[in-house]
Design an enzyme around this catalytic site. Structure first.
Site, PDB file in Angstrom:
ATOM      1  N   GLY A  41      35.646 139.610 106.422  1.00 50.18           N
ATOM      2  CA  GLY A  41      36.438 140.119 105.305  1.00 50.18           C
ATOM      3  C   GLY A  41      36.294 139.209 104.110  1.00 50.18           C
ATOM      4  N   LEU A  44      40.561 138.953  98.772  1.00 49.26           N
ATOM      5  CA  LEU A  44      41.109 137.706  98.227  1.00 49.26           C
ATOM      6  C   LEU A  44      41.151 136.607  99.269  1.00 49.26           C
ATOM      7  CD1 LEU A  44      44.048 138.806  95.939  1.00 49.26           C
ATOM      8  CD2 LEU A  44      41.841 137.865  95.291  1.00 49.26           C
ATOM      9  N   SER A 285      52.725 151.770  89.040  1.00 44.38           N
ATOM     10  CA  SER A 285      53.270 150.418  89.163  1.00 44.38           C
ATOM     11  C   SER A 285      54.793 150.348  89.122  1.00 44.38           C
ATOM     12  CB  SER A 285      52.705 149.550  88.038  1.00 44.38           C
ATOM     13  OG  SER A 285      53.410 148.344  87.960  1.00 44.38           O
ATOM     14  N   ARG A 332      62.194 147.832  96.630  1.00 38.44           N
ATOM     15  CA  ARG A 332      61.381 148.983  97.042  1.00 38.44           C
ATOM     16  C   ARG A 332      61.969 149.763  98.199  1.00 38.44           C
ATOM     17  NH1 ARG A 332      55.378 146.152  96.545  1.00 38.44           N
ATOM     18  NH2 ARG A 332      55.435 146.077  94.286  1.00 38.44           N
ATOM     19  N   HIS A 403      52.197 151.741 101.713  1.00 40.00           N
ATOM     20  CA  HIS A 403      51.555 150.896 100.719  1.00 40.00           C
ATOM     21  C   HIS A 403      51.074 149.559 101.264  1.00 40.00           C
ATOM     22  CE1 HIS A 403      50.842 149.007  96.870  1.00 40.00           C
ATOM     23  NE2 HIS A 403      51.766 148.102  97.074  1.00 40.00           N
ATOM     24  N   GLU A 427      46.623 139.843 104.284  1.00 41.56           N
ATOM     25  CA  GLU A 427      47.467 140.928 104.795  1.00 41.56           C
ATOM     26  C   GLU A 427      47.283 141.118 106.303  1.00 41.56           C
ATOM     27  OE1 GLU A 427      47.425 144.470 102.323  1.00 41.56           O
ATOM     28  OE2 GLU A 427      48.599 145.601 103.784  1.00 41.56           O
ATOM     29  N   LEU A 443      49.153 139.043  96.668  1.00 46.40           N
ATOM     30  CA  LEU A 443      48.010 138.354  96.065  1.00 46.40           C
ATOM     31  C   LEU A 443      48.209 136.853  96.221  1.00 46.40           C
ATOM     32  CD1 LEU A 443      47.626 140.483  92.802  1.00 46.40           C
ATOM     33  CD2 LEU A 443      46.487 140.782  95.001  1.00 46.40           C
TER      34      LEU A 443
HETATM   35  C1  LIG Z   1      47.420 150.073  94.909  1.00 44.65           C
HETATM   36  C2  LIG Z   1      47.849 148.704  95.312  1.00 44.65           C
HETATM   37  C3  LIG Z   1      48.382 147.824  94.376  1.00 44.65           C
HETATM   38  C4  LIG Z   1      48.778 146.548  94.751  1.00 44.65           C
HETATM   39  N1  LIG Z   1      49.295 145.717  93.792  1.00 44.65           N
HETATM   40  C5  LIG Z   1      49.681 144.468  94.148  1.00 44.65           C
HETATM   41  C6  LIG Z   1      50.198 143.568  93.170  1.00 44.65           C
HETATM   42  O1  LIG Z   1      50.335 143.912  91.988  1.00 44.65           O
HETATM   43  N2  LIG Z   1      50.540 142.327  93.548  1.00 44.65           N
HETATM   44  C7  LIG Z   1      50.413 141.908  94.844  1.00 44.65           C
HETATM   45  O2  LIG Z   1      50.721 140.757  95.136  1.00 44.65           O
HETATM   46  N3  LIG Z   1      49.904 142.733  95.801  1.00 44.65           N
HETATM   47  C8  LIG Z   1      49.537 143.993  95.482  1.00 44.65           C
HETATM   48  N4  LIG Z   1      49.035 144.832  96.455  1.00 44.65           N
HETATM   49  C9  LIG Z   1      48.776 144.305  97.812  1.00 44.65           C
HETATM   50  C10 LIG Z   1      47.492 143.470  97.830  1.00 44.65           C
HETATM   51  O3  LIG Z   1      46.535 144.050  96.983  1.00 44.65           O
HETATM   52  C11 LIG Z   1      46.865 143.325  99.219  1.00 44.65           C
HETATM   53  O4  LIG Z   1      47.834 143.037 100.171  1.00 44.65           O
HETATM   54  C12 LIG Z   1      45.835 142.213  99.245  1.00 44.65           C
HETATM   55  O5  LIG Z   1      44.911 142.365  98.209  1.00 44.65           O
HETATM   56  C13 LIG Z   1      45.111 142.126 100.570  1.00 44.65           C
HETATM   57  O6  LIG Z   1      44.074 141.159 100.484  1.00 44.65           O
HETATM   58  P1  LIG Z   1      43.233 140.733 101.762  1.00 44.65           P
HETATM   59  O7  LIG Z   1      42.252 139.721 101.303  1.00 44.65           O
HETATM   60  O8  LIG Z   1      44.165 140.345 102.846  1.00 44.65           O
HETATM   61  O9  LIG Z   1      42.510 142.059 102.257  1.00 44.65           O
HETATM   62  P2  LIG Z   1      41.501 143.114 101.516  1.00 44.65           P
HETATM   63  O10 LIG Z   1      41.392 142.907 100.065  1.00 44.65           O
HETATM   64  O11 LIG Z   1      41.924 144.459 102.001  1.00 44.65           O
HETATM   65  O12 LIG Z   1      40.115 142.749 102.118  1.00 44.65           O
HETATM   66  C14 LIG Z   1      39.724 143.101 103.409  1.00 44.65           C
HETATM   67  C15 LIG Z   1      38.290 142.686 103.600  1.00 44.65           C
HETATM   68  O13 LIG Z   1      37.962 142.773 104.966  1.00 44.65           O
HETATM   69  C16 LIG Z   1      36.780 143.491 105.147  1.00 44.65           C
HETATM   70  N5  LIG Z   1      36.872 144.065 106.495  1.00 44.65           N
HETATM   71  C17 LIG Z   1      37.924 144.692 107.069  1.00 44.65           C
HETATM   72  N6  LIG Z   1      37.638 145.013 108.343  1.00 44.65           N
HETATM   73  C18 LIG Z   1      36.395 144.575 108.570  1.00 44.65           C
HETATM   74  C19 LIG Z   1      35.535 144.626 109.714  1.00 44.65           C
HETATM   75  N7  LIG Z   1      35.905 145.163 110.856  1.00 44.65           N
HETATM   76  N8  LIG Z   1      34.292 144.094 109.581  1.00 44.65           N
HETATM   77  C20 LIG Z   1      33.888 143.535 108.403  1.00 44.65           C
HETATM   78  N9  LIG Z   1      34.664 143.459 107.321  1.00 44.65           N
HETATM   79  C21 LIG Z   1      35.900 143.975 107.404  1.00 44.65           C
HETATM   80  C22 LIG Z   1      36.700 144.428 103.983  1.00 44.65           C
HETATM   81  O14 LIG Z   1      35.367 144.804 103.755  1.00 44.65           O
HETATM   82  C23 LIG Z   1      37.251 143.533 102.884  1.00 44.65           C
HETATM   83  O15 LIG Z   1      36.240 142.696 102.406  1.00 44.65           O
HETATM   84  C24 LIG Z   1      48.644 146.128  96.096  1.00 44.65           C
HETATM   85  C25 LIG Z   1      48.123 147.001  97.038  1.00 44.65           C
HETATM   86  C26 LIG Z   1      47.767 148.295  96.671  1.00 44.65           C
HETATM   87  C27 LIG Z   1      47.321 149.243  97.726  1.00 44.65           C
END
Ligand SMILES: Cc1cc2nc3c(=O)[nH]c(=O)nc-3n(C[C@H](O)[C@H](O)[C@H](O)COP(=O)(O)OP(=O)(O)OC[C@H]3O[C@@H](n4cnc5c(N)ncnc54)[C@H](O)[C@@H]3O)c2cc1C
Ligand code: SF4
Ligand code: FES
Lengths: 644, 256
Positions: A41, A44, A285, A332, A403, A427, A443
């Site tokens: 993954g 972020l 938002s 929320r 969400h 997450e 984030l």
């Molecule tokens: C519309 C929307 C708006 C949001 N706005 C906000 C905000 O304003 N502020 C805030 O704090 N949060 C916000 N969030 C929440 C936040 O964006 C996410 O919780 C956060 O970005 C998750 O980051 P992450 O790095 O954990 O996962 P992700 O960004 O989901 O990355 C997951 C990664 O894992 C990879 N992956 C997954 N499974 C596999 C697998 N089996 N094999 C290989 N690769 C895999 C994917 O390719 C990706 O690269 C929002 C969420 C949504 C849906």
């Protein structure tokens, strides 16, 4: 049975992390290159971790199923990122951010973790600015802030409505720099399908090359899962189409505990479902609730009238009436639940009756259209693009949608799961948000885990590990590989009548109906049986076209749905087990005047589930085993949240 | 406009894999709701194909909110269709008149080889970023974020450039398949900000060199890229890239 050790360091809340960093074992710089770390993954959390670990000198192998790390779901985050900088001099502090987050999570998170998150939040902003992330600024050149729900200070940093994009591109640039140095080997369009354990330790992963279909083995000294959340178990959510739970679920099946799966966040302001064709839901938002007023017609007969024809006295501003202090800005979970109540009472608007108005009439009258456009223009445009209605003229219609998932893999203070050498970041873990996440905190957590926590704690673990990398010809690898190949063959060979999407939609309907915004024991019992039946249906009736050795989106979907069909059952069980209401988990039996009623006496614990021990074959059978981690509150006093 | 159900002839490029010979195929699709997004229309077509046991049309997509840059269809002669400032995933079927033909092709550029149907390989963009699209700062090296004020106008301009979603429509729109707009957006963002200044010229030089190596064409300033860019990235960034690049070239010649 208490083998769950959260490993929270000793000391006062303010000293824990600093002491821990000092006590951490270090790897000699010259020896770091002898270790390989697998990062699955590159959102972020993953991109930040991969870049930072490579900068320290470790070899990193990074994986994403996307065609580029820049496309991870993090890119879609809109509103902003919290940090306790107190640049506004409005009384913010690390302690206040800590406090707000524990309270916002309805007292179901770990104090130690949350305090660390608040501490490193300030470093995140510094790091991002140094990378060239163009945060919004004031005319004097200083960084600007906005307010978000659940806080009385302005601590949210933002880049228009595209904060996630800018933060991810920052992390992606750091990652790209390490790819160029050769310290990170990047595997795109590559999906992890299993983890490999040797002598109880995570030693590698099995992947599928999504273009050629090839199944491959990769060995390392530690495996970091940074694979995001599981809101897509509901089929319709605000998440990107490909978000899925497979990585976490495969780890769970290999022994990692899954914590608090029933804690899901339903966001109150999303564009409502308009028909069966719909593939996803779009978030509007949270910031809109600063100026928009939420209402429904008081009389069901008025439902089909034009909103402008409904007199002021016939409008039910239910949030303002019920919560005079917080009004439209309640958190929320409260806002979502109340939208559901009024729609259940038959007051909902729109073609399906499942929508409420978010009205800007008064804001436009007060401030003028151009002020409103300044603040929300891009959101209004997006709304119009999707619904073909002009929110400057008619109120928006909104409804809650899945969400974010607070639950995830259980991790200790070091972000290590109960499987040695296996970590979960972002997450994908359960760690910091309790039963409800505050806006702009995901984030922050993803980047905290990736930039500032894992680089220390993973090193602490590696310092105790031999340099030798396992050979991928080891029997554990060949066996895991064969199992995955067999699983794929099986899915391809069923050749039934239902497409993967059809089954996924059915699952989504069950989950939304019984394990969505509000839940009860009866419904949950029923839902468990329904999900089990649907799982049977999947394994007997799914139709996957094409072949396994080509780019095959249907196969990708089917494999992910197979895992959702098991996770869904665990969510239901967890929701059934938790006989209380807290944050996003609302049990109809446990409420006071429509508000969540916690039971601190009996449920102040993390529910960490172990995969059913006796489960054999492809499909989960039997009952998962519950392990409890008691939550200890030494700093924050537990009280009933009130927003009246 | 109330919901209607329309019929279309969908003329779409099918190509089994990178080495196969591709060609157009026609499909008839009825009952398309005007409320559907363009990609939901493709979903619908794909479900009918799958039920018949046929291979569905392969296409990249993910966020469906116009921000991830994955979607990439050349629709009726325009990358991302005919609407300005909109990605494929944000198009809606109400924009397409009933009983018409919709022609869909992949991005066409030597540097973006077709993987399958409408899915192309855009990893060349990643390699261009790897060649210099960053500020060289390690985690933990940063000083306080407010120590260096940046005028709002500069920050806003950098943001405009940073809004690029890496979709590749600029390449698809260009008759030379040049990646200048994409490269310039990143060079411009980082050259504007004090954090990126130190490496600005080297960055421009390295990224342009990588762009050439990937087989993108040269820029002849037709402006087609900006006209089709869903994020409205402007030509001024190309001008800024050229300035950085020329200064860099002059500098390195001088050193030699
Ligand atoms: C519309 C929307 C708006 C949001 N706005 C906000 C905000 O304003 N502020 C805030 O704090 N949060 C916000 N969030 C929440 C936040 O964006 C996410 O919780 C956060 O970005 C998750 O980051 P992450 O790095 O954990 O996962 P992700 O960004 O989901 O990355 C997951 C990664 O894992 C990879 N992956 C997954 N499974 C596999 C697998 N089996 N094999 C290989 N690769 C895999 C994917 O390719 C990706 O690269 C929002 C969420 C949504 C849906
Ligand atoms: S410059 Fe515009 S068209 Fe080109 S990749 Fe960026 S967003 Fe897409
Ligand atoms: S699918 Fe993400 S931009 Fe279109």
């Amino acid at each position: 049975m208490s083998e769950l050790n959260s490993k929270i360091p000793e000391g006062s809340i303010g000293e824990k992390w600093d002491k821990h960093k000092f006590n951490i074992r270090l790897v000699n710089p010259a020896n770091k290159r002898k270790y390989t770390i697998i990062v699955v993954g590159t959102g972020l959390a993953g991109a930040a971790a991969a870049a930072s670990l490579a900068e320290l000198g470790y070899n990193v192998k990074a994986f994403t199923f996307h065609d580029s790390p820049r496309r991870a779901h993090s890119i879609a985050a809109q509103g902003g990122i919290n940090a306790a900088k107190n640049y506004q001099n409005d009384g913010d502090s690390v302690y206040r951010l800590f406090y707000d987050t524990v309270k916002g999570g309805d007292y179901r998170s770990r104090e130690g973790n949350v305090h660390r998150l608040a501490q490193v939040s300030v470093n995140i902003i510094d790091q991002c600015v140094a990378q060239g992330v163009p945060f919004a600024r004031e005319y004097g050149g200083m960084l600007d802030n906005r307010s978000f729900g659940g806080a009385l200070v302005s601590r949210t940093f933002y880049a228009k409505g595209q904060t996630g994009q800018q933060l991810l591109l920052g992390a992606y640039s750091a990652l790209s720099r390490q790819v160029a140095t050769g310290k990170v080997e990047m595997f795109t369009r590559t999906e992890m399908l299993d983890i490999v354990k040797i002598d109880g330790k995570a030693k590698g992963i099995i992947t599928r090359n999504l273009v050629t279909g090839e199944i491959e083995s990769h060995a390392g000294h530690a495996v970091l899962l940074c694979t995001g959340g599981y809101s897509n178990v509901f089929f319709l959510s605000t998440n990107a189409m490909a978000c899925n739970a497979t990585a976490a679920w495969r780890a769970h099946k290999k022994g990692a505990y899954f914590a608090n799966p029933c804690y899901t966040q339903i966001h109150p302001t999303c564009i409502p479902v308009s028909g069966d064709h719909q593939s996803k839901l779009t978030l509007m938002s949270e910031s809109l609730r600063n100026d928009g007023r939420v209402w429904v017609p008081r009389n069901p007969e008025d439902k089909n009238k034009k909103p402008s024809e409904i007199a002021e006295k016939d409008r039910f501003y239910y949030l303002e009436e019920k919560y005079p202090t917080f009004g439209n800005l309640v958190p929320r979970d409260v806002a979502s639940r109340n939208a559901k109540y009024v729609c259940d009472e038959g007051l909902g608007v729109g073609a399906t009756g499942k929508a409420v108005y978010l009205d800007f009439r008064d804001a436009i009258k007060r401030d003028g259209q151009s002020r409103v456009a300044d603040k929300y223009g891009n959101l209004f445009d997006m709304y119009k693009q999707i619904t073909h209605e002009d929110p400057y003229k008619v109120p928006m219609k909104i409804y809650p949608a899945p969400h974010y998932t607070m639950g995830g893999l259980w991790v200790d203070y070091n972000l290590m799961t109960n499987v040695d050498g296996l970590y979960a970041l972002g997450e994908a873990n359960f760690s910091d948000h309790g039963a409800n996440r505050l806006g702009a905190s995901a984030l922050m957590q993803g980047l905290a885990d990736g930039y500032f926590v894992a680089p220390y704690t993973v090193g602490d673990f590696l310092a105790t590990q031999p340099y030798k990398t396992e050979d991928t010809s080891h029997q554990a690898f060949t066996q895991a590989k064969q199992e995955i190949e067999a699983r794929i063959k099986k899915v391809m060979s069923i050749n039934g009548k239902q497409t993967p999407d059809e089954i996924h939609k059915k699952l989504g309907r069950i989950m939304w109906e019984y394990c969505g915004m509000s839940r009860n024991a009866e419904g949950l019992k029923l839902a468990r049986v329904e999900v089990q039946k649907l799982r049977e249906e999947f394994w007997n009736d799914v139709k996957v076209v094409g072949t396994e050795n080509q780019l095959n989106a249907e196969l990708e979907k089917a494999l992910r749905i197979a895992d959702f069909l098991e996770l869904g059952e665990l969510m239901i069980l967890d929701a059934h087990n938790r006989n209380e209401s807290c944050g996003g988990h609302f049990r109809e039996e446990y409420e006071i005047n429509g508000e969540a009623k916690r039971d601190d006496e009996n449920y102040s614990y993390v529910a960490a589930w172990e995969f059913p021990k006796n489960s054999t074959g492809e499909m989960m059978t039997g009952d998962p085993v519950l392990h409890k981690e008691e939550l200890v509150f030494e700093n924050v006093k537990l009280t009933q949240r009130s927003y009246k | 406009m109330a919901e209607q159900h329309n019929s279309y002839k969908i003329k779409v490029w099918r190509q089994a894999n990178a080495n196969a010979k591709g060609g157009f195929k026609n499909y008839k699709l009825d009952g398309v709701s005007t409320d559907m997004s363009f990609l939901e229309m493709i979903d619908m077509l794909n479900e009918t194909l799958v039920r018949k046991g046929e291979d569905p049309i392969s296409f990249d997509h993910d966020c469906r909110e116009g921000i991830c840059g994955a979607c990439s269809m050349y629709i009726n002669g325009h990358p991302h269709g005919m609407l300005e400032g909109v990605t494929t995933c944000q198009l809606h079927m109400r924009s397409f008149p009933n009983n018409t033909t919709i022609t869909i092709e992949p991005w066409r550029a030597a540097a973006f080889p077709v993987i399958k149907d409408l899915t192309v390989n855009r990893s060349a963009f990643d390699r261009i970023i790897q060649s210099g699209g960053y500020v060289s700062v390690n985690t933990g090296n940063a000083r306080d974020a407010n120590e260096m004020p940046i005028p709002k106008e500069i920050a806003d301009e950098a943001f405009e450039a940073a809004a690029c979603i890496g979709c590749g429509a600029c390449v698809a729109a260009c008759k030379n398949a040049s990646a200048m707009l994409f490269v310039s957006a990143k060079v411009s963002q980082l050259a504007l900000l004090p954090q990126g200044k130190a490496e600005a010229q080297k960055r421009a030089e390295n990224m342009v060199a990588q762009m050439d190596e990937e087989g993108f064409g040269s820029c002849t300033n037709t402006g087609a890229c900006s006209a089709e860019c869903p994020k409205l990235i402007g030509q001024e960034h190309i001008a800024r890239l050229n300035r950085e690049y020329l200064t860099a070239k002059a500098g390195s010649d001088f050193v030699k």
